[in-house]
Design a protein around this motif. Structure first.
Motif, PDB file in Angstrom:
ATOM      1  N   MET A  78       0.812  -1.305  -0.031  1.00 37.10           N
ATOM      2  CA  MET A  78       0.014  -0.002  -0.032  1.00 37.10           C
ATOM      3  C   MET A  78       0.921   1.154   0.131  1.00 37.10           C
ATOM      4  O   MET A  78       0.568   2.241  -0.828  1.00 37.10           O
ATOM      5  N   LEU A  79       1.999   1.192   0.740  1.00 35.90           N
ATOM      6  CA  LEU A  79       2.854   2.566   0.738  1.00 35.90           C
ATOM      7  C   LEU A  79       3.340   2.659  -0.651  1.00 35.90           C
ATOM      8  O   LEU A  79       3.523   3.949  -1.012  1.00 35.90           O
ATOM      9  N   ARG A  80       3.781   1.632  -1.340  1.00 38.53           N
ATOM     10  CA  ARG A  80       4.586   1.859  -2.469  1.00 38.53           C
ATOM     11  C   ARG A  80       3.602   2.228  -3.622  1.00 38.53           C
ATOM     12  O   ARG A  80       4.022   3.229  -4.223  1.00 38.53           O
ATOM     13  N   ARG A  81       2.384   1.724  -3.572  1.00 35.86           N
ATOM     14  CA  ARG A  81       1.272   2.270  -4.667  1.00 35.86           C
ATOM     15  C   ARG A  81       1.032   3.473  -4.209  1.00 35.86           C
ATOM     16  O   ARG A  81       1.051   4.406  -5.163  1.00 35.86           O
ATOM     17  N   ARG A  82       0.822   3.945  -3.031  1.00 30.24           N
ATOM     18  CA  ARG A  82       0.648   5.549  -2.589  1.00 30.24           C
ATOM     19  C   ARG A  82       1.759   6.415  -3.148  1.00 30.24           C
ATOM     20  O   ARG A  82       1.602   7.564  -3.635  1.00 30.24           O
ATOM     21  N   THR A  83       2.844   5.822  -2.864  1.00 35.18           N
ATOM     22  CA  THR A  83       4.107   6.578  -3.298  1.00 35.18           C
ATOM     23  C   THR A  83       4.053   6.873  -4.938  1.00 35.18           C
ATOM     24  O   THR A  83       4.511   7.949  -5.396  1.00 35.18           O
ATOM     25  N   VAL A  84       3.770   5.707  -5.466  1.00 31.86           N
ATOM     26  CA  VAL A  84       3.896   5.777  -6.961  1.00 31.86           C
ATOM     27  C   VAL A  84       2.781   6.620  -7.471  1.00 31.86           C
ATOM     28  O   VAL A  84       2.977   7.833  -8.416  1.00 31.86           O
ATOM     29  N   ALA A  85       1.462   6.765  -6.921  1.00 29.95           N
ATOM     30  CA  ALA A  85       0.517   7.430  -7.314  1.00 29.95           C
ATOM     31  C   ALA A  85       0.825   8.914  -6.911  1.00 29.95           C
ATOM     32  O   ALA A  85       0.348   9.864  -7.776  1.00 29.95           O
ATOM     33  N   ARG A  86       1.408   9.245  -5.987  1.00 33.66           N
ATOM     34  CA  ARG A  86       1.927  10.620  -5.479  1.00 33.66           C
ATOM     35  C   ARG A  86       2.701  11.215  -6.382  1.00 33.66           C
ATOM     36  O   ARG A  86       2.478  12.291  -6.966  1.00 33.66           O
ATOM     37  N   ARG A  87       3.698  10.472  -6.662  1.00 31.74           N
ATOM     38  CA  ARG A  87       4.713  10.957  -7.804  1.00 31.74           C
ATOM     39  C   ARG A  87       3.973  11.047  -9.005  1.00 31.74           C
ATOM     40  O   ARG A  87       4.407  12.010  -9.814  1.00 31.74           O
ATOM     41  N   LEU A  88       3.145  10.370  -9.720  1.00 33.95           N
ATOM     42  CA  LEU A  88       2.303  10.736 -10.907  1.00 33.95           C
ATOM     43  C   LEU A  88       1.663  11.659 -10.859  1.00 33.95           C
ATOM     44  O   LEU A  88       1.552  12.524 -11.965  1.00 33.95           O
ATOM     45  N   MET A  89       0.999  12.010  -9.918  1.00 35.61           N
ATOM     46  CA  MET A  89       0.361  13.185  -9.863  1.00 35.61           C
ATOM     47  C   MET A  89       1.106  14.464  -9.636  1.00 35.61           C
ATOM     48  O   MET A  89       0.778  15.462 -10.247  1.00 35.61           O
ATOM     49  N   TRP A  90       2.231  14.343  -9.222  1.00 39.57           N
ATOM     50  CA  TRP A  90       3.343  15.636  -9.130  1.00 39.57           C
ATOM     51  C   TRP A  90       3.453  15.777 -10.737  1.00 39.57           C
ATOM     52  O   TRP A  90       3.679  16.741 -11.248  1.00 39.57           O
ATOM     53  N   LEU A  91       3.810  14.578 -11.241  1.00 44.78           N
ATOM     54  CA  LEU A  91       4.577  14.612 -12.714  1.00 44.78           C
ATOM     55  C   LEU A  91       3.530  15.056 -13.694  1.00 44.78           C
ATOM     56  O   LEU A  91       3.743  16.121 -14.418  1.00 44.78           O
TER      57      LEU A  91
END
Length: 82
Positions: free
Chosen positions: A36-49
């Motif tokens: 869950m933490l990895r998915r949340r981190t990836v989603a956050r990075r994609l949103m910033w991108l």
């Protein structure tokens, strides 16, 4: 039940020791939590991108289209030859 009886029953429940957690359950929970933490981190990075790409696209559009400049009037002919 009146208020003091309810408080006493809640205190008894909270003071009891919780049942032991099976070790395989602990391993499973840690694995799922990490996922869950990895998915949340990836989603956050994609949103910033995505936000950065949208900001760059807006700046490029604004620099080329210059929407703040008033377009020339084409309703009346220019006054020449006076």
């Amino acid at each position: 039940m009146n208020l003091p009886e309810r408080e006493a029953s809640v205190r008894r429940l909270l003071e009891q020791t919780p049942p032991p957690v099976p070790p395989e359950l602990y391993v499973d929970v840690v694995r799922r939590g990490g996922r869950m933490l990895r998915r949340r981190t990836v989603a956050r990075r994609l949103m910033w991108l995505l936000l950065f790409a949208a900001a760059v696209a807006f700046v490029v559009w604004a620099a080329t289209a210059r929407p703040w400049v008033e377009p020339p009037s084409q309703t009346t002919p220019p006054l020449t030859g006076w």
